[in-house]
Design a protein around this motif. Sequence first.
Motif, PDB file in Angstrom:
ATOM      1  N   VAL A 190       0.835  -1.204   0.000  1.00 28.29           N
ATOM      2  CA  VAL A 190       0.000   0.000   0.000  1.00 28.29           C
ATOM      3  C   VAL A 190       0.870   1.254   0.000  1.00 28.29           C
ATOM      4  O   VAL A 190       0.604   2.216  -0.740  1.00 28.29           O
ATOM      5  CB  VAL A 190      -0.951  -0.018   1.211  1.00 28.29           C
ATOM      6  N   LEU A 191       1.917   1.246   0.815  1.00 22.03           N
ATOM      7  CA  LEU A 191       2.808   2.401   0.847  1.00 22.03           C
ATOM      8  C   LEU A 191       3.512   2.602  -0.487  1.00 22.03           C
ATOM      9  O   LEU A 191       3.682   3.736  -0.955  1.00 22.03           O
ATOM     10  CB  LEU A 191       3.835   2.236   1.966  1.00 22.03           C
ATOM     11  N   PHE A 192       3.912   1.501  -1.125  1.00 20.53           N
ATOM     12  CA  PHE A 192       4.583   1.616  -2.431  1.00 20.53           C
ATOM     13  C   PHE A 192       3.638   2.188  -3.486  1.00 20.53           C
ATOM     14  O   PHE A 192       4.022   3.084  -4.257  1.00 20.53           O
ATOM     15  CB  PHE A 192       5.088   0.244  -2.867  1.00 20.53           C
ATOM     16  N   LEU A 193       2.391   1.718  -3.514  1.00 17.87           N
ATOM     17  CA  LEU A 193       1.440   2.213  -4.517  1.00 17.87           C
ATOM     18  C   LEU A 193       1.108   3.682  -4.268  1.00 17.87           C
ATOM     19  O   LEU A 193       1.025   4.478  -5.221  1.00 17.87           O
ATOM     20  CB  LEU A 193       0.168   1.360  -4.482  1.00 17.87           C
ATOM     21  N   ASN A 194       0.902   4.056  -3.006  1.00 18.30           N
ATOM     22  CA  ASN A 194       0.614   5.463  -2.710  1.00 18.30           C
ATOM     23  C   ASN A 194       1.797   6.366  -3.019  1.00 18.30           C
ATOM     24  O   ASN A 194       1.619   7.477  -3.527  1.00 18.30           O
ATOM     25  CB  ASN A 194       0.215   5.615  -1.238  1.00 18.30           C
ATOM     26  N   THR A 195       2.996   5.887  -2.737  1.00 22.24           N
ATOM     27  CA  THR A 195       4.179   6.680  -3.054  1.00 22.24           C
ATOM     28  C   THR A 195       4.335   6.838  -4.564  1.00 22.24           C
ATOM     29  O   THR A 195       4.684   7.930  -5.048  1.00 22.24           O
ATOM     30  CB  THR A 195       5.426   6.015  -2.463  1.00 22.24           C
ATOM     31  N   THR A 196       4.079   5.770  -5.320  1.00 19.62           N
ATOM     32  CA  THR A 196       4.134   5.869  -6.784  1.00 19.62           C
ATOM     33  C   THR A 196       3.127   6.881  -7.300  1.00 19.62           C
ATOM     34  O   THR A 196       3.426   7.686  -8.195  1.00 19.62           O
ATOM     35  CB  THR A 196       3.872   4.490  -7.407  1.00 19.62           C
ATOM     36  N   PHE A 197       1.920   6.877  -6.723  1.00 21.34           N
ATOM     37  CA  PHE A 197       0.900   7.842  -7.133  1.00 21.34           C
ATOM     38  C   PHE A 197       1.353   9.261  -6.837  1.00 21.34           C
ATOM     39  O   PHE A 197       1.163  10.168  -7.644  1.00 21.34           O
ATOM     40  CB  PHE A 197      -0.405   7.524  -6.406  1.00 21.34           C
TER      41      PHE A 197
END
Length: 530
Positions: A190-197
Amino acid sequence: MPMASCIAAAMVAPIYDGFEGHYGYTELGWFLFGLAGVLCVVLMGGTLIEAVSYHWSDERTRPSMGMWVVALHLPFLAYLMLTRGPAAMSYPTASTSAAGPVSRLDALEHTLFFAGLSIFLVLAWLAVPMGFLIKLKFDFSFWALAFPLDILSCSTMVYFKATRDTKLEPKFAHGLAYATLALASYVNAVLFLNTTFWLLKRRWLRPDVKWAPLSLNKLTHEAFRVAGRKMMAQAKALLVQLDREGGSPLALAQSLAAEWEVYSITLEWHAHQEDKIMFREIDAFNPMATRDGYRQHMELEKMEERLNNAARRIDAADTLSEDAMAACRSFVTELAAYVPYMEKHMDWEEENLLAMNRRTFNMDIQIRIVRKIWDAYEAMSVEELRASVSSEHEKRWVAKTADWHGYNLAQFHRCGHYGYPDHEGDIESLLSFPPTFPEGKMPLTKQQVWRVVLPYVVRNLPEPMMRTRFVRCWTWGLPERAQHIGEMIYRGLDDAEWAAVAKDVPEIIPRGLPGWVRRICLTLQKLFLL
């Protein structure tokens, strides 16, 4: 960071430059482990006490509490490596199994593991049911939770390995290992996807706004800017109706005068606390730095007096007479000159004086100043505030009327008690409760200063984040008055505005209103502050 670095080096030392049957730099690893142990005691003891006394108003610092799990589970892993060697982390083979259960945990390892697990469960309770540790809105500070969860997952898998080949029932350890591994994987994903966004939207380029208890001054300025622009828009509409033949803008003019009355009360409080408290604190560190600020206040007071006179004439008018129209035009003209100069004054303060606050006042001084501001106006009515700054001699109070004009609250400033109208009936009637008040809404001048100021600033702040931070500035400096502040704000906002503020700052919800719960953290904080 020093503790984590020493622990990581202690974990690597036994296997660095080692081979089967031979450990590497074990003694060096024990030295680093001992140093990390000292730092761990300082970290756990100091931060636990600080966590109780600290207000945690800035939610971006809350995920850092996960470091307590790291402070116990990293030593657990390092101790295993130093006492067991590489076999503590590897899957048992035929040779290691023949040598016996080398990975069975001793008393210290059990203590470290379950102490860290207990702290994790407490933090999980703060995160989910209490809604304290994390918010739904993503922030880069959430990455501070990833590392503790990864270390926790590693520790539970080592614990499962240690109990797998013993007589202990491994089902609990098996399920715990899978649960923590799934949780750590989910959080990291979740943190990786939010950071990518965020990277794609370039939000990472926006620096976080730093704030502290004295940020309430800048936020109050922002509310004045919004309120000034609203009144300017109303004034332009009023001028159009005045120029229109046959127009009757008396209702609009009186609405504008009522808006100015609340604005002027809030402004009187703000200017008074700056002159008497804030500017003096700044001058204590930077002598005479506020000289031009005082001068600007004097010029603004002259303009405000002319606006007050025009507003009183508008409010007293029953029909749109020549005098009322002249008062309307005078008010519009003065407001057109006042609002731009007020904005320049606030810009000057923020660029010069408030910038000094960030460099000069540490957190303890800021909290002390906030408490001084609150104490200076606690339970003070608007009449009393105006009497304290007025140079005119107060007239002796004589009142027999039963309406609100018979309440002379400014008298408290002179003789230490309020001036109330004479009661009707015998002395026994004074024992009845609740008392009977005059009909109609209580005038603003009879209300307490904080009950006018706090809701007005919250209503006029343009962003929900600003409203939340303005409230938190006060609860940061006055945690014991969180519900008192919430009660005053609740009575001055509509339901939608109150629900938005209470969601972000639930500790201000007064007892008895929906959403109130007993705040354990606040209770402990009060206990330690006494």
